[in-house]
Design an enzyme around this catalytic site. Structure first.
Site, PDB file in Angstrom:
ATOM      1  N   LYS A  63      -6.878  -4.789 -23.925  1.00 17.04           N
ATOM      2  CA  LYS A  63      -5.893  -5.445 -23.063  1.00 17.04           C
ATOM      3  C   LYS A  63      -6.432  -6.703 -22.403  1.00 17.04           C
ATOM      4  CE  LYS A  63      -2.879  -1.701 -21.322  1.00 17.04           C
ATOM      5  NZ  LYS A  63      -2.550  -0.992 -20.055  1.00 17.04           N
ATOM      6  N   TRP A 116      -1.220  -0.770 -27.268  1.00 12.45           N
ATOM      7  CA  TRP A 116      -1.581   0.316 -28.182  1.00 12.45           C
ATOM      8  C   TRP A 116      -1.131   0.041 -29.619  1.00 12.45           C
ATOM      9  CZ3 TRP A 116       2.590   2.195 -30.688  1.00 12.45           C
ATOM     10  CH2 TRP A 116       3.839   1.925 -30.112  1.00 12.45           C
ATOM     11  N   ARG A 141       2.177   9.447 -30.636  1.00 12.89           N
ATOM     12  CA  ARG A 141       1.762   8.514 -31.685  1.00 12.89           C
ATOM     13  C   ARG A 141       1.370   9.174 -33.007  1.00 12.89           C
ATOM     14  NH1 ARG A 141       1.053   5.798 -27.009  1.00 12.89           N
ATOM     15  NH2 ARG A 141      -0.927   6.780 -26.562  1.00 12.89           N
ATOM     16  N   ASP A 177      -6.061  -2.700 -14.829  1.00 16.95           N
ATOM     17  CA  ASP A 177      -5.504  -1.844 -15.887  1.00 16.95           C
ATOM     18  C   ASP A 177      -5.922  -2.325 -17.272  1.00 16.95           C
ATOM     19  OD1 ASP A 177      -4.092   0.271 -17.005  1.00 16.95           O
ATOM     20  OD2 ASP A 177      -2.178  -0.792 -17.018  1.00 16.95           O
ATOM     21  N   ALA A 237      -4.043   7.966 -15.937  1.00 17.30           N
ATOM     22  CA  ALA A 237      -4.885   7.196 -15.010  1.00 17.30           C
ATOM     23  C   ALA A 237      -4.085   6.361 -14.011  1.00 17.30           C
ATOM     24  CB  ALA A 237      -5.857   6.306 -15.782  1.00 17.30           C
ATOM     25  N   GLU A 238      -2.770   6.296 -14.163  1.00 17.80           N
ATOM     26  CA  GLU A 238      -1.967   5.622 -13.134  1.00 17.80           C
ATOM     27  C   GLU A 238      -1.745   6.548 -11.942  1.00 17.80           C
ATOM     28  OE1 GLU A 238      -1.477   4.275 -16.417  1.00 17.80           O
ATOM     29  OE2 GLU A 238      -2.551   2.793 -15.245  1.00 17.80           O
TER      30      GLU A 238
HETATM   31 CA    CA Z   1      -3.099   2.268 -17.644  1.00 18.14          CA
END
Ligand code: CA
Length: 714
Positions: free
Chosen positions: A355, A419, A143, A328, A205-206
């Protein structure tokens, strides 16, 4: 905007070249130097530059330039465009310093471009091993960069943080930010500078990692401090008082053995007035709350905004948007620092549309919740209790970990906002959100063992993804997965205007002092709206889908608007079935527009439907069913769920007999150099055969579908 305001802005613009001259504006190719903390604090005094990811320390994604405005935006034309080496995901918000633009493409490749002509000044390729692309959830994205003094900083996909000479692109220093290379740490976010330091977090984190941010001395690369966002091994002393506090909110032993998540993979912001540095903390790992923490405790600091002292990394306050997150619901989305009139008094606030679908206004000094309302379609919580500041979770709708059969929950893991940067205009007082509707079918998988590193078996944190297969199922899902640009009043907490989009995963927003809001779309358009009324004023086709946020800058008194184009990320790869509907093709470029720009737009090619080659069907129903499950767990995240590719990576339904002969070898590592990971340690030969049989079945599904629609068979 009223006439007096506009006149004032015009006068300010007239003084620009003079101001630029005073602070050493160099058009063309001269080395930019001297971006100091003081200049970053006073970035409003040099609106011709875009000095960091969010444009300023407070990350408002707002440009004070108004030469391009709601009266003349229809005269915008292309000034130049630059084509990247790889047609792969581009998510960067460029940085512009005194006529030089710094931006990144896939695999963290940094480009310095002349901001007037687009001429390439230098390129830095950190040479990421492409075979590790599969260790991240969402494509080899980056990014963008940060700039301080005479250096440009980039976070590299494999976990390096690098400092480059801004004039030449030469590497000055490189540090490894990863605490454990057995775990899937990646970097996709832009570093942020604060005072004399550069700060970076990570993703992962997945897969089971422990999140943290690290600050380095910008000159030397020496580590200054590190702040972990979730606790580690409870038998060891906690790193600090904040971790001692956090430890009490976690249960079981899984979280510390595999890492509790909480990665800081995107948003950070700084408030010089309060000297506080804000980090946005991601989801818990695994997603499944019961697997992660015995369904007990808040699991600090997952899904939180945390305020730190930038000199020391010392904890000051936190606000947790989703205690005990199981969906999530990262709080990594844009953190915006602003002063708002709250009950008639100016108050320093941070704002976020994470989210989870609630828009939060929080006291920037204390973390106290001022207000929170739903800005999108939300079923997991009924509202926010203003007494406690906690969500009122709707267990009937959202608790899937106790239910066994699973639940469909809104928003899904794509969030009500992801994001893609939101923008705040201090002139209209509105926030512009790339909003979207998504759902997730959360089905708890049988309790698994501790997640092994370097595996996608952590798949979506022990839940199964929605996998639409037939055209009817895809059409149904598409009815739900939609986006809009939403102008939001953060004081009244209500929508003021919005424009619907046919797809989710649209680009970030940029508001300007010219009463404009710019946004790119997933289906390959770049659009300008009036910031106050929402009236659509201008639109051009661009050659791919847009996820990134636009910027504006000026050189020698001429204003430009720039946008990175190149779809991908989780939408372009995992959600192939939906991203194909946008009909855009992979094509990665930066577009730069100005008033009266005369460059012809690159040719816009639409995706066309292709007939898969004839391959003999194989395997019995059992093998195909097993292959379907394995494909979902191991392959779908990159090649598209249900074997429908978004077009960035090979659509496996198009494999010829010849390629199918190489299928086993490819999965065992033959094409690692091209970026295809080896599955030699994760799949047996028989399992690969099952996956192949399912892939061939899906090719036949498409053939049947096209033949029925009247397409020629070859
Ligand atoms: Ca995630």
């Amino acid at each position: 905007m009223n006439t007096a305001k506009r006149l004032n802005k015009t006068l300010a613009l007239a003084a620009l070249p003079l101001l630029a001259g005073l602070i050493g504006c160099s058009a063309g190719t001269e080395a930019p130097t001297g971006i100091t903390h003081e200049r970053l604090v006073n970035s409003a005094a040099e609106p011709h530059n875009w000095l960091g990811y969010g444009g300023d320390y407070g990350e408002q994604h707002f440009s004070r330039l108004d030469q391009i405005n709601s009266d003349n935006v229809d005269q915008l034309g292309l000034a130049w465009n630059f084509k990247y080496e790889l047609d792969r995901v581009v998510q960067a918000v460029p940085v512009v310093v005194d006529g030089v633009m710094y931006t990144t493409s896939a695999y963290s490749i940094v480009h310095a471009l002349d901001a007037v002509t687009g001429e390439l000044l230098w390129i830095h390729d950190p040479k990421v091993d492409k075979a590790i692309a599969g260790t991240g959830c969402c494509d080899a994205a980056n990014r963008g960069v940060a700039v301080l003094n005479d250096k440009v900083f980039v976070g590299v996909y494999d976990g390096r943080l690098e400092a480059l000479d801004a004039a030449t692109g030469e590497l000055v220093w490189s540090v490894d930010t990863v605490v454990d290379h057995e775990r899937n740490y990646t970097i996709t976010g832009a570093p942020r500078v604060v005072k004399d330091k550069v700060v970076i977090g990570n993703g992962g984190a997945e897969y089971g990692v422990r999140g943290y941010v690290t600050a380095y001395d910008a000159d030397t690369g020496k580590q200054a401090w590190r702040f972990f966002t979730v606790p580690g091994d409870p038998s060891l002393p906690a790193e600090n008082a904040a971790m001692e506090m956090a430890q009490k909110t976690w249960f079981g032993d899984r979280y510390w053995k595999q890492g509790g998540g909480g990665t800081v993979w995107d948003s950070m912001a700084y408030d010089p007035e309060l000297d506080l540095f804000y980090i946005g903390v991601g989801n818990g790992s695994l997603w499944n709350y019961k697997e992660r923490s015995d369904a007990k405790g808040d699991n600090l600091f997952v899904s939180s905004i945390v305020a730190l002292r930038p000199d020391t990394g010392e904890y000051v306050w936190h606000y947790q948007t989703t205690p005990g997150d199981a969906w999530d619901y990262t709080a990594t989305q844009t953190i915006t620092v602003a002063t708002l009139p709250i009950n008639g008094e100016p108050r320093r606030v941070v704002m976020q549309a994470p989210k989870n679908g609630f828009f939060y206004v929080i006291d920037a000094a204390t973390g106290e919740l001022i207000s929170a309302e739903k800005f999108g379609y939300v079923t997991w919580a009924k509202g926010i209790d203003m007494e406690t500041g906690r969500p009122i979770v709707d267990n009937e709708a959202a608790n899937y970990w106790e239910s066994g059969e699973g639940k469909i929950v809104f928003p899904g893991s794509q969030g009500a906002h992801n994001w893609n940067p939101m923008s705040y205009s201090p002139m209209t007082g509105l926030v512009y959100i790339p909003q979207q509707t998504s759902l997730e079918h959360f089905v708890p998988l049988p309790s698994g063992e501790i997640v092994k590193p370097k595996k996608w078996d952590a798949n979506l944190g022990m839940v199964t993804p929605v996998v639409p297969e037939t055209p009817e199922e895809i059409a149904q899902i598409h009815q739900v997965y939609r986006g809009k640009l939403q102008a939001w009043d953060p004081i009244k907490q209500e929508e003021v205007w919005s424009h619907p989009h046919d797809h989710i995963a649209n680009g970030g927003a940029l508001a300007t002092a010219g009463n404009l809001v710019f946004q790119g779309t997933a289906d390959g358009r770049f659009v300008a709206y009036a910031a106050d009324s929402g009236e659509k004023l201008w639109e051009v086709p661009v050659t791919s889908g847009v996820g990134a946020g636009p910027i504006s800058y000026s050189v020698d008194g001429e204003q430009y608007v720039a946008i990175n184009v190149g779809y991908g990320g989780s939408f372009g790869i995992s959600f192939g079935a939906l991203s194909q509907l946008t009909k855009v093709l992979p094509d990665s470029r930066i577009y730069v527009f100005k008033l009266g720009g005369q460059e012809p737009l690159p040719e816009f090619k639409r995706r066309t439907v292709k007939m898969p080659p004839q391959v003999a069907p194989r395997g019995d129903a059992e093998s195909i069913a097993n292959g379907k499950e394995l494909y979902g767990l191991k392959c779908g995240i990159c090649h598209g769920l249900s074997v429908i590719s978004g077009g960035l990576l090979p659509d496996l339904r198009m494999l010829t007999e010849e390629k199918h002969e190489m299928f086993l070898g490819t999965l065992m590592g033959a094409l690692q150099e091209n970026g295809m990971p080896s599955f030699a340690d994760r799949l047996t030969v028989e399992e690969v055969g099952d996956i192949q049989n399912y892939v061939i079945k899906r090719a036949h599904d498409l053939r049947d579908e096209l033949i029925e629609a009247g397409y020629p068979t070859e």
